[in-house]
Scaffold this motif. Structure first.
Motif, mmCIF file in Angstrom:
data_model
loop_
_atom_site.group_PDB
_atom_site.id
_atom_site.type_symbol
_atom_site.label_atom_id
_atom_site.label_comp_id
_atom_site.label_asym_id
_atom_site.label_seq_id
_atom_site.Cartn_x
_atom_site.Cartn_y
_atom_site.Cartn_z
ATOM 1 N N PRO A 8 0.832 -1.206 0.000
ATOM 2 C CA PRO A 8 0.000 0.000 0.000
ATOM 3 C C PRO A 8 0.870 1.262 0.000
ATOM 4 C CG PRO A 8 -0.794 -1.571 1.608
ATOM 5 C CD PRO A 8 0.521 -2.100 1.132
ATOM 6 N N ALA A 9 0.284 2.356 -0.435
ATOM 7 C CA ALA A 9 1.008 3.625 -0.506
ATOM 8 C C ALA A 9 1.589 4.000 0.848
ATOM 9 C CB ALA A 9 0.078 4.725 -0.996
ATOM 10 N N PHE A 10 2.867 4.386 0.848
ATOM 11 C CA PHE A 10 3.514 4.803 2.088
ATOM 12 C C PHE A 10 3.895 6.283 2.041
ATOM 13 C CE2 PHE A 10 6.671 2.602 -0.593
ATOM 14 C CZ PHE A 10 7.529 3.650 -0.881
ATOM 15 N N ASN A 11 3.502 6.979 0.956
ATOM 16 C CA ASN A 11 3.710 8.429 0.885
ATOM 17 C C ASN A 11 2.605 9.042 0.028
ATOM 18 O OD1 ASN A 11 4.389 8.064 -1.847
ATOM 19 N ND2 ASN A 11 6.588 8.033 -1.426
ATOM 20 N N ASP A 12 2.651 10.339 -0.142
ATOM 21 C CA ASP A 12 1.622 11.057 -0.898
ATOM 22 C C ASP A 12 2.151 11.541 -2.242
ATOM 23 O OD1 ASP A 12 -0.260 10.796 1.187
ATOM 24 O OD2 ASP A 12 0.610 12.526 2.218
ATOM 25 N N GLU A 13 3.099 10.824 -2.822
ATOM 26 C CA GLU A 13 3.667 11.213 -4.113
ATOM 27 C C GLU A 13 2.556 11.272 -5.167
ATOM 28 O OE1 GLU A 13 5.306 12.486 -7.060
ATOM 29 O OE2 GLU A 13 6.835 12.155 -5.510
ATOM 30 N N PRO A 14 2.279 12.454 -5.733
ATOM 31 C CA PRO A 14 1.161 12.572 -6.676
ATOM 32 C C PRO A 14 1.390 11.850 -7.999
ATOM 33 C CG PRO A 14 2.381 14.632 -6.551
ATOM 34 C CD PRO A 14 2.909 13.757 -5.455
ATOM 35 N N TYR A 15 2.653 11.553 -8.333
ATOM 36 C CA TYR A 15 2.935 10.889 -9.598
ATOM 37 C C TYR A 15 3.100 9.377 -9.453
ATOM 38 C CZ TYR A 15 3.642 15.555 -11.502
ATOM 39 O OH TYR A 15 3.459 16.854 -11.914
ATOM 40 N N ALA A 16 2.914 8.848 -8.273
ATOM 41 C CA ALA A 16 3.108 7.411 -8.046
ATOM 42 C C ALA A 16 1.799 6.650 -8.199
ATOM 43 C CB ALA A 16 3.692 7.176 -6.657
ATOM 44 N N HIS A 17 1.909 5.464 -8.803
ATOM 45 C CA HIS A 17 0.783 4.533 -8.895
ATOM 46 C C HIS A 17 1.114 3.194 -8.233
ATOM 47 C CE1 HIS A 17 0.117 7.256 -12.422
ATOM 48 N NE2 HIS A 17 -1.095 7.256 -11.919
ATOM 49 N N HIS A 18 2.402 2.928 -8.052
ATOM 50 C CA HIS A 18 2.848 1.673 -7.443
ATOM 51 C C HIS A 18 3.878 1.994 -6.364
ATOM 52 C CE1 HIS A 18 0.933 -0.572 -10.718
ATOM 53 N NE2 HIS A 18 1.510 0.267 -11.554
ATOM 54 N N TRP A 19 3.770 1.268 -5.253
ATOM 55 C CA TRP A 19 4.720 1.403 -4.145
ATOM 56 C C TRP A 19 5.291 0.019 -3.851
ATOM 57 C CZ3 TRP A 19 0.413 4.195 -4.920
ATOM 58 C CH2 TRP A 19 0.474 5.585 -4.754
ATOM 59 N N PHE A 20 6.600 -0.049 -3.674
ATOM 60 C CA PHE A 20 7.273 -1.335 -3.484
ATOM 61 C C PHE A 20 8.190 -1.276 -2.269
ATOM 62 C CE2 PHE A 20 6.375 -1.246 -8.050
ATOM 63 C CZ PHE A 20 5.928 -2.528 -8.291
ATOM 64 N N GLU A 21 8.478 -2.480 -1.736
ATOM 65 C CA GLU A 21 9.486 -2.585 -0.691
ATOM 66 C C GLU A 21 10.192 -3.929 -0.800
ATOM 67 O OE1 GLU A 21 7.267 -2.107 2.942
ATOM 68 O OE2 GLU A 21 7.016 -4.284 3.184
ATOM 69 N N LYS A 22 11.372 -3.997 -0.197
ATOM 70 C CA LYS A 22 12.178 -5.218 -0.250
ATOM 71 C C LYS A 22 12.960 -5.354 1.043
ATOM 72 C CE LYS A 22 15.863 -7.434 -2.970
ATOM 73 N NZ LYS A 22 16.727 -7.310 -4.174
ATOM 74 N N ARG A 23 12.950 -6.568 1.609
ATOM 75 C CA ARG A 23 13.758 -6.878 2.784
ATOM 76 C C ARG A 23 15.216 -7.036 2.362
ATOM 77 N NH1 ARG A 23 11.852 -5.738 7.767
ATOM 78 N NH2 ARG A 23 9.576 -5.829 7.611
ATOM 79 N N LEU A 24 16.113 -6.502 3.160
ATOM 80 C CA LEU A 24 17.529 -6.552 2.853
ATOM 81 C C LEU A 24 18.249 -7.500 3.788
ATOM 82 C CD1 LEU A 24 18.242 -2.734 2.389
ATOM 83 C CD2 LEU A 24 17.799 -4.429 0.602
ATOM 84 N N THR A 25 19.315 -8.086 3.278
ATOM 85 C CA THR A 25 20.198 -8.886 4.115
ATOM 86 C C THR A 25 21.178 -7.951 4.792
ATOM 87 O OG1 THR A 25 20.037 -10.754 2.596
ATOM 88 C CG2 THR A 25 21.892 -10.749 4.145
ATOM 89 N N ARG A 26 21.165 -7.944 6.098
ATOM 90 C CA ARG A 26 21.994 -6.988 6.832
ATOM 91 C C ARG A 26 23.470 -7.361 6.735
ATOM 92 N NH1 ARG A 26 19.976 -4.660 12.438
ATOM 93 N NH2 ARG A 26 21.709 -3.313 11.823
ATOM 94 N N HIS A 27 24.305 -6.335 6.658
ATOM 95 C CA HIS A 27 25.758 -6.490 6.663
ATOM 96 C C HIS A 27 26.319 -5.766 7.876
ATOM 97 C CE1 HIS A 27 25.921 -8.087 2.568
ATOM 98 N NE2 HIS A 27 24.994 -7.193 2.268
ATOM 99 N N PRO A 28 27.515 -6.152 8.289
ATOM 100 C CA PRO A 28 28.133 -5.375 9.366
ATOM 101 C C PRO A 28 28.253 -3.917 8.941
ATOM 102 C CG PRO A 28 29.346 -7.402 8.947
ATOM 103 C CD PRO A 28 28.316 -7.285 7.859
ATOM 104 N N ARG A 29 27.864 -3.020 9.801
ATOM 105 C CA ARG A 29 27.890 -1.597 9.469
ATOM 106 C C ARG A 29 29.328 -1.140 9.259
ATOM 107 N NH1 ARG A 29 24.053 2.676 11.113
ATOM 108 N NH2 ARG A 29 25.064 4.693 10.841
ATOM 109 N N GLN A 30 29.546 -0.440 8.126
ATOM 110 C CA GLN A 30 30.877 0.068 7.837
ATOM 111 C C GLN A 30 30.767 1.191 6.831
ATOM 112 O OE1 GLN A 30 32.414 -3.682 6.049
ATOM 113 N NE2 GLN A 30 32.959 -2.385 4.316
ATOM 114 N N ASP A 31 31.760 2.086 6.818
ATOM 115 C CA ASP A 31 31.783 3.154 5.845
ATOM 116 C C ASP A 31 32.288 2.610 4.522
ATOM 117 O OD1 ASP A 31 33.009 5.360 8.383
ATOM 118 O OD2 ASP A 31 30.940 5.032 7.723
#
Length: 302
Positions: A278-301
């Motif tokens: 479902p929509a997670f923002n009010d972007e007027p030009y959006a018709h599709h909203w997507f998300e993806k789970r990420l594989t976490r990595h050790p935090r580093q610069d």
């Protein structure tokens, strides 16, 4: 990559070098080696060129290009001079003799290409030229570089302008950046985010932004690839790079939105493991909203 793949590339390189004659001091029977001939052809007969842009296109260092240009100047084939509006910039153009030499190189190059195809039957020629097109496309993709730039950098600004121009052409009713939920440039600078620019032969050909808001999912914005470089897998590469950076930042979820007119982008997101939500923002030009789970990595610069 495997050792067998590396060895295959090396065999291919040796075969091509031998067959097209780059090992000879007199390329195509002319008076100059391959490096000079290739530079002469790149300068072309289309007027004056910035020496730096020619160098970037060929991926050569400035010292080597300077030596090649001096040799071509001695033979009266090119003129190198300062730019009339900025004397720090050098320009190069072909002389009349240079244009004649380039035309001769074209004729001999055509003859060499024909000699490669002549011993083959029609089916083999089709197979060879199709394979060459694939190799050319993949080698081009391999030389595209990605760099994090400030959103106000000229190359970043160029990509964003081209992005907005294309959306204005594709969207029903056009595209007005003032109505869109454009990220503030500060949201695309560390530590709140980043902006990636892809370059091919020194020219910007794609971009993508990543927002990294504290305590919220990462968000991908403004993915764009120049039309003539599509088909190289660049959009997928930009997407994967941003996902990797988001994961290394500690994000577990990445989101994005898109317009229904961007059918290729929608297919890319689905193919890359994104799930429509479902929509997670009010972007007027959006018709599709997507998300993806990420594989976490050790935090580093990075």
């Amino acid at each position: 990559m495997t050792a067998e793949q590396v060895e295959q590339v090396r065999r291919f390189n040796r075969t091509v070098a031998e067959r097209v004659g780059v090992l000879h001091d007199h390329y195509l029977g002319a008076a100059r080696p391959y490096g000079q001939a290739r530079l002469l052809w790149q300068i072309g007969d289309g007027g004056t060129h910035d020496v730096r842009s020619v160098r970037d296109r060929l991926g050569l260092d400035s010292g080597y290009v300077s030596r090649l240009l001096r040799a071509l100047e001695r033979d009266g084939l090119v003129v190198v001079e300062p730019h009339p509006r900025d004397r720090r910039v050098r320009t190069v153009r072909l002389t009349s003799a240079g244009r004649t030499e380039r035309a001769r190189l074209d004729e001999r190059s055509d003859a060499l290409a024909a000699s490669l195809l002549d011993p083959l039957d029609a089916r083999q020629r089709d197979r060879l030229t199709a394979a060459m097109a694939t190799v050319e496309r993949l080698l081009t993709a391999a030389v595209v570089s990605l760099e994090v730039l400030d959103p106000d950098h000229p190359d970043a600004a160029h990509c964003l302008r081209a992005y907005a121009t294309e959306l204005a052409r594709l969207f029903d009713g056009g595209f007005d950046p003032a109505r869109s939920l454009l990220p503030d440039p500060g949201e695309l600078r560390a530590p709140r985010g980043l902006f990636l620019v892809a370059r091919l032969h020194g020219e910007p050909v794609g971009c993508a932004g990543l927002k990294l808001p504290a305590g919220a999912p990462a968000e991908i914005k403004r993915v764009w690839v120049r039309p003539d470089t599509r088909g190289l897998g660049l959009a997928r590469r930009l997407l994967a790079e941003l996902e990797e950076r988001a994961a290394r930042h500690g994000s577990e979820l990445v989101r994005l939105d898109t317009n229904k007119a961007l059918e290729a982008a929608t297919r890319l997101y689905r193919d890359s493991g994104y799930t429509e939500v479902p929509a997670f923002n009010d972007e007027p030009y959006a018709h599709h909203w997507f998300e993806k789970r990420l594989t976490r990595h050790p935090r580093q610069d990075r």
